[in-house]
Design an enzyme around this catalytic site. Structure first.
Site, mmCIF file in Angstrom:
data_model
loop_
_atom_site.group_PDB
_atom_site.id
_atom_site.type_symbol
_atom_site.label_atom_id
_atom_site.label_comp_id
_atom_site.label_asym_id
_atom_site.label_seq_id
_atom_site.Cartn_x
_atom_site.Cartn_y
_atom_site.Cartn_z
ATOM 1 N N LEU A 281 45.945 19.014 49.062
ATOM 2 C CA LEU A 281 46.622 18.485 50.257
ATOM 3 C C LEU A 281 45.672 18.186 51.415
ATOM 4 O O LEU A 281 45.967 18.466 52.575
ATOM 5 C CB LEU A 281 47.726 19.448 50.732
ATOM 6 C CG LEU A 281 48.882 19.667 49.756
ATOM 7 C CD1 LEU A 281 49.825 20.746 50.270
ATOM 8 C CD2 LEU A 281 49.653 18.369 49.537
ATOM 9 N N ASN B 16 43.972 17.301 38.749
ATOM 10 C CA ASN B 16 43.487 17.250 40.129
ATOM 11 C C ASN B 16 43.825 18.548 40.840
ATOM 12 O O ASN B 16 44.828 19.203 40.552
ATOM 13 C CB ASN B 16 44.076 16.046 40.871
ATOM 14 C CG ASN B 16 45.305 16.393 41.688
ATOM 15 O OD1 ASN B 16 45.193 16.876 42.818
ATOM 16 N ND2 ASN B 16 46.484 16.170 41.111
ATOM 17 N N LYS C 277 50.319 10.139 51.681
ATOM 18 C CA LYS C 277 49.755 11.413 51.238
ATOM 19 C C LYS C 277 50.416 12.591 51.952
ATOM 20 O O LYS C 277 50.951 12.459 53.049
ATOM 21 C CB LYS C 277 48.245 11.436 51.447
ATOM 22 C CG LYS C 277 47.806 11.369 52.897
ATOM 23 C CD LYS C 277 46.334 11.728 53.053
ATOM 24 C CE LYS C 277 45.420 10.747 52.330
ATOM 25 N NZ LYS C 277 43.997 11.101 52.493
ATOM 26 N N CYS D 32 53.829 21.494 44.947
ATOM 27 C CA CYS D 32 52.401 21.263 44.745
ATOM 28 C C CYS D 32 51.737 22.490 44.114
ATOM 29 O O CYS D 32 51.807 23.586 44.674
ATOM 30 C CB CYS D 32 51.715 20.932 46.072
ATOM 31 S SG CYS D 32 49.949 20.597 45.888
ATOM 32 N N GLY E 70 55.926 10.245 36.783
ATOM 33 C CA GLY E 70 55.181 11.014 35.795
ATOM 34 C C GLY E 70 54.692 10.117 34.675
ATOM 35 O O GLY E 70 55.400 9.850 33.717
ATOM 36 N N THR F 205 49.110 8.151 39.067
ATOM 37 C CA THR F 205 47.765 8.106 38.489
ATOM 38 C C THR F 205 47.328 6.693 38.117
ATOM 39 O O THR F 205 46.144 6.347 38.241
ATOM 40 C CB THR F 205 47.711 9.018 37.250
ATOM 41 O OG1 THR F 205 48.083 10.352 37.642
ATOM 42 C CG2 THR F 205 46.326 9.047 36.642
ATOM 43 N N ILE G 252 58.794 14.094 38.173
ATOM 44 C CA ILE G 252 58.240 15.425 38.346
ATOM 45 C C ILE G 252 56.917 15.356 39.134
ATOM 46 O O ILE G 252 56.230 14.331 39.108
ATOM 47 C CB ILE G 252 57.980 16.089 36.988
ATOM 48 C CG1 ILE G 252 57.014 15.266 36.136
ATOM 49 C CG2 ILE G 252 59.279 16.352 36.234
ATOM 50 C CD1 ILE G 252 56.540 15.900 34.840
#
Length: 299
Positions: free
Chosen positions: A71, A67, A43, A128, A241, A264, A189
Site C-alpha cells: 500500500l 506482489n 491505488k 489486502c 482476478g 495484472t 477477489i
C-alpha cells in the site's frame, strides 16, 4: 449497449481497472484514451503516507505474479490537495480504494474522500494481504468486516464498494455480512496469499516471505467465488482476478458480475482495458445482443 449500473453509479461499460495496477490513471494516458473505460480504481489510499514494504516486493510466477508492495501511497491529505485536482476531470468514474490499519483510519480517509465532488465511489479494501496491521485482518471475519463497513457507512454517503479477500473458508459469509452492514456493492477477489522460493539463494523471492498472488492462475477461483457471491447477495458484484481479454471478462459477467476490474494484465499490455471494451462490443454485435445486461448472471 455496454452501460451497467453499480447501485447509483452508472458505468459507460463494465470495464474498470484494479487498484494498484493503474496508478492514478494519468500514468496510462500516453497509451490509451482512459475516458473510454467504465471506471478507474486508483491505488490504495491510507490516512498517512506509506513507503510500502522493502524490496524485493514483486516476483513472477507461472501464469501470474506475487506482489508485496504494501500500500505505498501519498496519504489521503496529499491525494485531496494534489492528486485529485489532476484527475478529477477525467471523463470516467474515478473510484478511490480506501485502506487502513484501524477502523478509525478507514473512517477518516472515507470521510475526507466523501468531500471530493468528482469522486462518486470508494472501494473499501478490507482484503489486502500485504500489510502487517488491518487490511485482510478485517476481511476474514464476518463480524469484523461488518463492523468496519458499518462505521464507514456512517461517514460516507456515496456508493460504497467493499473489496473481499479469497483467503477465507466462506467468502459468501463475508459478502452477506458487509451487505447487511450497508455495502452498496462488493468486489472480488483480491489477491490470494502465496509464496515462492529462490532455490539457488535458498530464500523467498519476496522480502515479506509471502505476498499476493494474481494473474491468470487465479481466474478459475475468482470466477467460482463471483458466481457464489452473486447468487447469495442482492447488491451488485464486481469481478476481478486474472482477466486479460474480453472472453475472460465475459466469464465473470455470465457468472453474475455487473462489472469487472483488470489488474495484472495492465503490466503486460497497457492498452488491454480498451481492447477488452472493444472485444465486448464485438461479442455483443456478433451475437445480436443489444444490452450487455442480458448476459449478466445467465449461468
Amino acid at each position: 449497449m455496454l452501460e451497467v449500473k453499480l447501485h447509483n453509479l452508472t458505468l459507460k461499460n463494465p470495464v474498470m481497472t484494479a487498484s494498484g495496477t493503474f496508478g492514478y490513471g494519468e500514468e496510462f494516458s500516453d497509451f490509451i484514451d482512459i475516458s473510454r473505460l467504465g471506471g478507474i480504481v486508483v491505488k490504495g489510499t491510507t490516512g498517512e503516507r506509506r513507503q510500502g514494504n522493502p524490496y524485493p516486493r514483486m516476483a513472477e510466477t507461472p501464469s501470474g505474479m506475487l506482489n508485496a508492495v504494501g500500500l505505498q501511497n501519498v496519504g489521503v491529505d496529499a491525494f485531496c490537495s494534489d492528486v485529485y485536482h489532476r484527475i478529477k476531470d477525467i471523463d470516467t468514474n474515478i473510484i478511490v480504494n480506501v485502506s487502513g490499519s484501524s477502523i478509525e483510519e478507514y473512517c477518516t480517509v472515507a470521510e475526507k474522500i466523501n468531500e471530493l465532488e468528482n469522486i462518486p465511489a470508494i472501494e473499501l479494501n478490507i482484503s489486502c494481504p500485504n500489510v502487517k496491521k488491518g487490511g485482510m485482518g478485517f476481511g476474514t471475519n464476518p463480524d469484523m468486516a461488518a463492523q468496519v463497513v458499518g462505521e464507514v457507512r456512517k461517514v460516507y454517503d456515496k456508493t460504497l464498494i467493499v473489496k473481499l479477500t479469497p483467503n477465507v473458508t466462506s467468502i459468501v459469509d463475508i459478502a452477506k455480512a458487509v451487505e447487511a452492514a450497508g455495502a452498496d456493492s462488493v468486489s472480488l477477489i483480491n489477491t490470494m496469499l502465496g509464496m515462492a522460493i529462490d532455490v539457488e539463494k535458498r530464500r523467498p523471492y519476496l522480502s515479506t516471505i509471502t505476498g499476493g498472488l494474481s494473474g491468470p492462475c487465479v481466474k478459475p477461483v475468482a470466477v467460482r467465488m463471483v458466481w457464489q457471491v452473486a447468487h447469495a447477495v442482492n447488491i451488485p458484484v464486481v469481478g476481478l482476478g486474472g482477466i486479460s481479454c474480453a472472453n475472460d471478462a465475459l466469464e465473470f459477467l455470465m457468472a453474475g458480475a455487473k462489472a469487472i476490474e483488470v489488474g495484472t494484465a495492465n503490466f503486460v499490455d497497457p492498452a488491454v482495458t480498451v481492447k477488452i471494451v472493444e472485444g465486448l462490443e464485438e461479442y455483443c454485435n456478433r451475437h445480436g445482443i443489444k444490452d450487455i445486461n442480458e448476459i449478466i448472471g445467465i449461468i
